[in-house]
Design a protein around this motif. Structure first.
Motif, PDB file in Angstrom:
ATOM      1  N   SER A 108      16.940  67.626  -1.451  1.00 55.24           N
ATOM      2  CA  SER A 108      16.446  67.061  -3.077  1.00 55.24           C
ATOM      3  C   SER A 108      17.947  67.201  -3.781  1.00 55.24           C
ATOM      4  CB  SER A 108      15.583  67.869  -3.553  1.00 55.24           C
ATOM      5  OG  SER A 108      14.294  67.703  -2.801  1.00 55.24           O
ATOM      6  N   GLY A 109      18.214  66.153  -4.729  1.00 58.61           N
ATOM      7  CA  GLY A 109      19.398  66.375  -5.558  1.00 58.61           C
ATOM      8  C   GLY A 109      20.697  65.806  -4.829  1.00 58.61           C
ATOM      9  N   ALA A 110      20.846  65.366  -3.681  1.00 61.35           N
ATOM     10  CA  ALA A 110      21.834  65.081  -2.990  1.00 61.35           C
ATOM     11  C   ALA A 110      22.839  63.702  -3.765  1.00 61.35           C
ATOM     12  CB  ALA A 110      21.780  64.926  -1.552  1.00 61.35           C
ATOM     13  N   ALA A 111      21.781  62.852  -3.897  1.00 59.09           N
ATOM     14  CA  ALA A 111      22.353  61.742  -4.619  1.00 59.09           C
ATOM     15  C   ALA A 111      22.867  61.871  -5.983  1.00 59.09           C
ATOM     16  CB  ALA A 111      21.383  60.648  -4.675  1.00 59.09           C
ATOM     17  N   ASN A 112      22.242  62.719  -6.735  1.00 58.81           N
ATOM     18  CA  ASN A 112      22.668  63.278  -8.027  1.00 58.81           C
ATOM     19  C   ASN A 112      23.869  64.031  -8.049  1.00 58.81           C
ATOM     20  OD1 ASN A 112      19.659  62.961  -8.179  1.00 58.81           O
ATOM     21  ND2 ASN A 112      20.251  62.976 -10.316  1.00 58.81           N
ATOM     22  N   ARG A 113      24.152  64.789  -6.936  1.00 59.79           N
ATOM     23  CA  ARG A 113      25.539  65.539  -6.855  1.00 59.79           C
ATOM     24  C   ARG A 113      26.402  64.752  -6.648  1.00 59.79           C
ATOM     25  NH1 ARG A 113      28.194  69.410  -7.906  1.00 59.79           N
ATOM     26  NH2 ARG A 113      29.193  70.734  -6.503  1.00 59.79           N
ATOM     27  N   LEU A 114      26.094  63.733  -5.830  1.00 57.59           N
ATOM     28  CA  LEU A 114      27.226  62.857  -5.258  1.00 57.59           C
ATOM     29  C   LEU A 114      27.656  62.112  -6.697  1.00 57.59           C
ATOM     30  CD1 LEU A 114      28.837  62.117  -2.873  1.00 57.59           C
ATOM     31  CD2 LEU A 114      27.011  60.416  -2.322  1.00 57.59           C
ATOM     32  N   ALA A 115      26.862  61.498  -7.495  1.00 58.74           N
ATOM     33  CA  ALA A 115      27.029  60.871  -8.401  1.00 58.74           C
ATOM     34  C   ALA A 115      27.800  61.589  -9.608  1.00 58.74           C
ATOM     35  CB  ALA A 115      25.607  60.301  -9.002  1.00 58.74           C
ATOM     36  N   GLU A 116      27.320  62.986  -9.842  1.00 56.31           N
ATOM     37  CA  GLU A 116      27.791  63.691 -11.026  1.00 56.31           C
ATOM     38  C   GLU A 116      29.132  64.400 -10.831  1.00 56.31           C
ATOM     39  OE1 GLU A 116      24.166  65.432 -11.864  1.00 56.31           O
ATOM     40  OE2 GLU A 116      23.190  63.545 -12.539  1.00 56.31           O
ATOM     41  N   SER A 117      29.428  64.800  -9.413  1.00 55.76           N
ATOM     42  CA  SER A 117      30.475  65.596  -9.178  1.00 55.76           C
ATOM     43  C   SER A 117      31.947  64.988  -9.418  1.00 55.76           C
ATOM     44  CB  SER A 117      30.380  65.663  -7.536  1.00 55.76           C
ATOM     45  OG  SER A 117      30.497  64.821  -6.797  1.00 55.76           O
ATOM     46  N   GLY A 118      31.835  63.809  -9.589  1.00 58.33           N
ATOM     47  CA  GLY A 118      33.140  63.165  -9.782  1.00 58.33           C
ATOM     48  C   GLY A 118      34.007  62.968  -8.425  1.00 58.33           C
ATOM     49  N   TRP A 119      33.446  63.186  -7.363  1.00 54.23           N
ATOM     50  CA  TRP A 119      34.084  63.153  -5.915  1.00 54.23           C
ATOM     51  C   TRP A 119      34.577  61.677  -5.821  1.00 54.23           C
ATOM     52  CZ3 TRP A 119      29.846  66.482  -2.982  1.00 54.23           C
ATOM     53  CH2 TRP A 119      29.803  67.466  -3.642  1.00 54.23           C
ATOM     54  N   VAL A 120      33.505  60.811  -6.278  1.00 51.26           N
ATOM     55  CA  VAL A 120      33.670  59.440  -5.761  1.00 51.26           C
ATOM     56  C   VAL A 120      33.564  58.489  -7.065  1.00 51.26           C
ATOM     57  CG1 VAL A 120      33.182  59.613  -3.482  1.00 51.26           C
ATOM     58  CG2 VAL A 120      31.434  59.175  -4.992  1.00 51.26           C
ATOM     59  N   SER A 121      33.962  57.407  -7.173  1.00 50.80           N
ATOM     60  CA  SER A 121      33.872  56.526  -8.253  1.00 50.80           C
ATOM     61  C   SER A 121      32.975  55.386  -7.933  1.00 50.80           C
ATOM     62  CB  SER A 121      35.225  55.941  -8.901  1.00 50.80           C
ATOM     63  OG  SER A 121      35.610  55.255  -7.874  1.00 50.80           O
ATOM     64  N   SER A 122      32.537  55.433  -6.868  1.00 45.55           N
ATOM     65  CA  SER A 122      31.422  54.202  -6.332  1.00 45.55           C
ATOM     66  C   SER A 122      30.043  54.384  -7.039  1.00 45.55           C
ATOM     67  CB  SER A 122      31.119  54.411  -4.942  1.00 45.55           C
ATOM     68  OG  SER A 122      32.106  54.857  -4.265  1.00 45.55           O
ATOM     69  N   ALA A 123      29.348  53.243  -6.950  1.00 46.08           N
ATOM     70  CA  ALA A 123      28.036  53.326  -7.425  1.00 46.08           C
ATOM     71  C   ALA A 123      27.117  54.037  -6.489  1.00 46.08           C
ATOM     72  CB  ALA A 123      27.415  51.898  -7.681  1.00 46.08           C
ATOM     73  N   ILE A 124      26.283  54.770  -6.862  1.00 42.06           N
ATOM     74  CA  ILE A 124      25.548  55.740  -5.901  1.00 42.06           C
ATOM     75  C   ILE A 124      24.082  55.309  -5.887  1.00 42.06           C
ATOM     76  CG2 ILE A 124      24.741  58.006  -5.189  1.00 42.06           C
ATOM     77  CD1 ILE A 124      27.554  57.672  -5.077  1.00 42.06           C
ATOM     78  N   ILE A 125      23.554  54.747  -4.865  1.00 41.45           N
ATOM     79  CA  ILE A 125      22.074  54.225  -5.013  1.00 41.45           C
ATOM     80  C   ILE A 125      21.114  55.425  -4.100  1.00 41.45           C
ATOM     81  CG2 ILE A 125      20.389  52.759  -4.079  1.00 41.45           C
ATOM     82  CD1 ILE A 125      22.575  50.770  -4.510  1.00 41.45           C
ATOM     83  N   ASN A 126      20.380  56.108  -4.660  1.00 39.73           N
ATOM     84  CA  ASN A 126      19.421  57.018  -4.025  1.00 39.73           C
ATOM     85  C   ASN A 126      18.420  56.313  -2.992  1.00 39.73           C
ATOM     86  OD1 ASN A 126      17.992  59.349  -3.170  1.00 39.73           O
ATOM     87  ND2 ASN A 126      17.282  59.892  -5.093  1.00 39.73           N
ATOM     88  N   ALA A 127      18.651  56.635  -1.544  1.00 37.79           N
ATOM     89  CA  ALA A 127      17.769  56.069  -0.609  1.00 37.79           C
ATOM     90  C   ALA A 127      16.952  57.089  -0.037  1.00 37.79           C
ATOM     91  CB  ALA A 127      18.358  55.279   0.594  1.00 37.79           C
ATOM     92  N   GLY A 128      16.581  58.023  -0.760  1.00 30.94           N
ATOM     93  CA  GLY A 128      15.570  59.196  -0.559  1.00 30.94           C
ATOM     94  C   GLY A 128      16.617  60.356  -0.502  1.00 30.94           C
ATOM     95  N   ASP A 129      16.100  61.528  -1.202  1.00 30.90           N
ATOM     96  CA  ASP A 129      16.767  62.744  -1.102  1.00 30.90           C
ATOM     97  C   ASP A 129      15.567  63.686  -1.236  1.00 30.90           C
ATOM     98  OD1 ASP A 129      15.831  62.068  -3.702  1.00 30.90           O
ATOM     99  OD2 ASP A 129      17.315  63.519  -4.794  1.00 30.90           O
ATOM    100  N   GLY A 130      15.440  64.139   0.254  1.00 35.90           N
ATOM    101  CA  GLY A 130      14.652  65.374   0.286  1.00 35.90           C
ATOM    102  C   GLY A 130      13.124  65.035  -0.018  1.00 35.90           C
ATOM    103  N   THR A 131      12.552  65.955  -0.845  1.00 38.93           N
ATOM    104  CA  THR A 131      11.158  65.695  -1.495  1.00 38.93           C
ATOM    105  C   THR A 131      11.357  65.319  -2.842  1.00 38.93           C
ATOM    106  OG1 THR A 131      10.904  67.902  -2.239  1.00 38.93           O
ATOM    107  CG2 THR A 131      10.277  67.339   0.390  1.00 38.93           C
ATOM    108  N   HIS A 132      12.452  64.746  -3.346  1.00 39.35           N
ATOM    109  CA  HIS A 132      12.700  64.493  -4.760  1.00 39.35           C
ATOM    110  C   HIS A 132      12.420  62.967  -5.107  1.00 39.35           C
ATOM    111  CE1 HIS A 132      15.784  63.535  -8.118  1.00 39.35           C
ATOM    112  NE2 HIS A 132      14.579  64.159  -8.759  1.00 39.35           N
ATOM    113  N   GLU A 133      13.268  62.005  -4.671  1.00 37.00           N
ATOM    114  CA  GLU A 133      13.032  60.578  -5.201  1.00 37.00           C
ATOM    115  C   GLU A 133      13.231  59.629  -4.062  1.00 37.00           C
ATOM    116  OE1 GLU A 133      12.225  58.539  -8.395  1.00 37.00           O
ATOM    117  OE2 GLU A 133      12.592  60.227  -9.852  1.00 37.00           O
ATOM    118  N   HIS A 134      12.565  58.558  -4.213  1.00 29.23           N
ATOM    119  CA  HIS A 134      13.171  57.220  -3.429  1.00 29.23           C
ATOM    120  C   HIS A 134      12.822  56.013  -4.335  1.00 29.23           C
ATOM    121  CE1 HIS A 134      13.761  54.890  -0.090  1.00 29.23           C
ATOM    122  NE2 HIS A 134      12.863  55.040   0.780  1.00 29.23           N
TER     123      HIS A 134
END
Lengths: 317, 176
Positions: A108-134
């Motif tokens: 849970s939160g993997a997509a948010n981590r990717l979006a907020e970490s500054g590791w990448v500048s791509s647009a991030i789309i969450n396609a399901g993270d743990g038991t969080h969101e889809h």
């Protein structure tokens, strides 16, 4: 809108915008030529750390129908099995020029981590993270509901929706409850006590342990998959007992009110949460949900990638 | 701000265009009108009603070109509009594209692509209410309501009753 991480990031207007766009795309891609040139030259990477059939295929065809290039990445058979971290994997994708990263991850939160970490500048789309969101699943479910109850509906307040089953492990339930309530629908959550998460009162949806008491009142019955792979202890005595209390069998199906629809995000455990007869009945819109998924994901990709380059500095106009 | 066409002039221009379309195509037999949203759609509907009064009804559709634009990388994503196929489709027909203002020609280029995805018309013609010049592509209109020479600092505003509550075309000078 730069990323799509959670339904909570969307305003009602943005959500309806996506649904409207998907509806127009249906008209545009129903002819002989299903492909539109809009995202030519853009790259979409499907980054899947967890198994998936529908979601990955759906994102892949959505991107291809908009003429984007698609790269598929699955953790199995990649350097992730050698212990490469999410950060290093993501930066590799960035170096390859991904404009959007569609990520599914067991944490849970993997997509948010990717979006907020500054590791990448791509647009991030969450396609399901743990038991969080889809979020795209919720959008395609709302789109499917709209097609059945009013294609231009902007307010779902006339609808009663039951979300039934493994709420505890379900990201689909979390996203759907958030979106449907945002659009005004009356959502009831139904599950055995062991599969109701702690703190559910804060979600704002009434919950019940009894599937039968209000069955005749629902316009939409959304069955959730019992996620056996996330269960490391027993949440119910056995499958037969679960089915008797919370499965959609023929007798429950027969009690639904006229015009009510049955939904399931798939993959279905036939005979557990939904009987084969219910899954194949005329009330079931499961196959439609899959077709609608492509349209909704096209709409999301268009909204995120249809504008100026994220990486370019100082736009024109 | 200066008035270019009032409501009577708009109607007269569209009537003339209706006659010209009929004359060029020798009647309505294989004719189809496709309006480009937002306002081209209403102009196409008016033309189709006028042509019906002069001779006989002609099918009228709507063509959204958003997904075929060439400026996606320059601006925020736009909302999609409706595409409606005319009765009988466009395959083998003489299609008249209808728009309010012809300017750079880029909308029409996109419209030709969008049309190609719906089918293969026998011919494609273009009718516009206003031609303001400044083409950026080799595109011209077959039927023009009014040619208005403009400078790039000006913008042409078209108002139609169906969308804006009144019929009017005016030129506005855009402040830099």
């Amino acid at each position: 809108m730069k990323h799509l991480l959670s339904i909570h990031d969307l305003s009602v207007e943005q959500a309806l915008d996506i649904l409207d766009t998907a509806a127009q795309l249906e008209g545009l891609t129903s002819g002989a030529v299903k492909k539109l040139p809009t995202l030519r030259g853009r790259t979409v990477v499907n980054l899947f750390f967890e198994d998936s059939t529908r979601t990955r295929l759906s994102f892949e065809s959505a991107a291809k129908r908009l003429s984007a290039d698609v790269t598929n990445f699955t953790a199995k058979g990649s350097s992730v099995s050698k212990g490469e971290s999410l950060k290093d994997t993501a930066q590799t994708l960035q170096a390859m020029g991904a404009d959007a990263i569609v990520i599914r991850h067991p944490a849970s939160g993997a997509a948010n981590r990717l979006a907020e970490s500054g590791w990448v500048s791509s647009a991030i789309i969450n396609a399901g993270d743990g038991t969080h969101e889809h979020p795209t699943q919720a959008l395609l479910d709302a789109f499917t509901i709209r097609k059945h109850f009013g294609p231009t509906m902007r307010d779902f307040s006339s609808l009663k929706v039951a979300i039934v089953g493994d709420i505890l492990h379900s990201r689909v339930a979390r996203s759907n409850i958030a979106l449907l309530q945002m659009l005004g629908a009356k959502v009831t959550v139904i599950a055995p006590p062991t599969l109701i998460p702690l703190g559910i009162e804060e979600w704002g949806a009434p919950f019940s342990y009894d599937f039968d008491s209000e069955l005749e009142e629902f316009d939409v019955v959304m069955m959730l998959r019992v996620q056996l792979e996330r269960m490391n202890e027993s949440f119910f005595p056995n499958g037969r007992e679960y089915s008797r209390g919370y499965g959609l069998d023929e007798s429950r199906l027969a009690r639904l009110k006229p015009g009510a629809i049955v939904m399931h995000p798939g993959p279905m455990n036939r005979g557990l949460e939904i009987s084969a007869a219910s899954a194949d009945s005329i009330r079931s819109v499961v196959v439609e949900q899959v077709a609608n998924g492509v349209l909704v994901r096209m709409a999301v990709l268009y909204q995120l990638l249809g504008g100026p380059d994220l990486n370019s500095t100082g736009g024109t106009q | 701000m200066s008035l270019v066409l009032d409501s009577g002039e708009i109607t007269r221009a569209l009537k003339r265009i209706s006659h010209e379309i009929l004359e060029r195509n020798h009647g309505v037999s294989s004719l189809v009108l496709m309006g480009i949203p937002t306002r081209g759609r209403f102009i196409a509907q008016r033309l189709s009603e006028m042509i019906a009064e002069i001779e006989s009804p002609v099918p009228c559709g709507t063509l959204d070109i958003t997904m075929h634009r060439d400026d996606h990388r320059l601006r925020a994503p736009r909302a999609l509009m409706e595409t409606v196929m005319p009765m009988g489709g466009i395959e083998g027909k003489d299609v008249v594209l209808v728009d309010d203002v012809l300017f750079s020609g880029r909308t029409i280029r996109a419209a030709l692509d969008a049309l190609g995805e719906l089918g293969r018309p026998r011919s494609v013609q273009l009718a516009v209410l206003v031609d303001r010049g400044h083409r950026e592509l080799p595109i011209r209109a077959d039927f023009v309501g009014k040619n208005i020479p403009t400078s790039l600092k000006e913008s042409v505003k078209v108002y139609l009753t169906e969308h804006d509550g009144r019929d009017l075309v005016e030129i506005e000078t855009v402040e830099e």
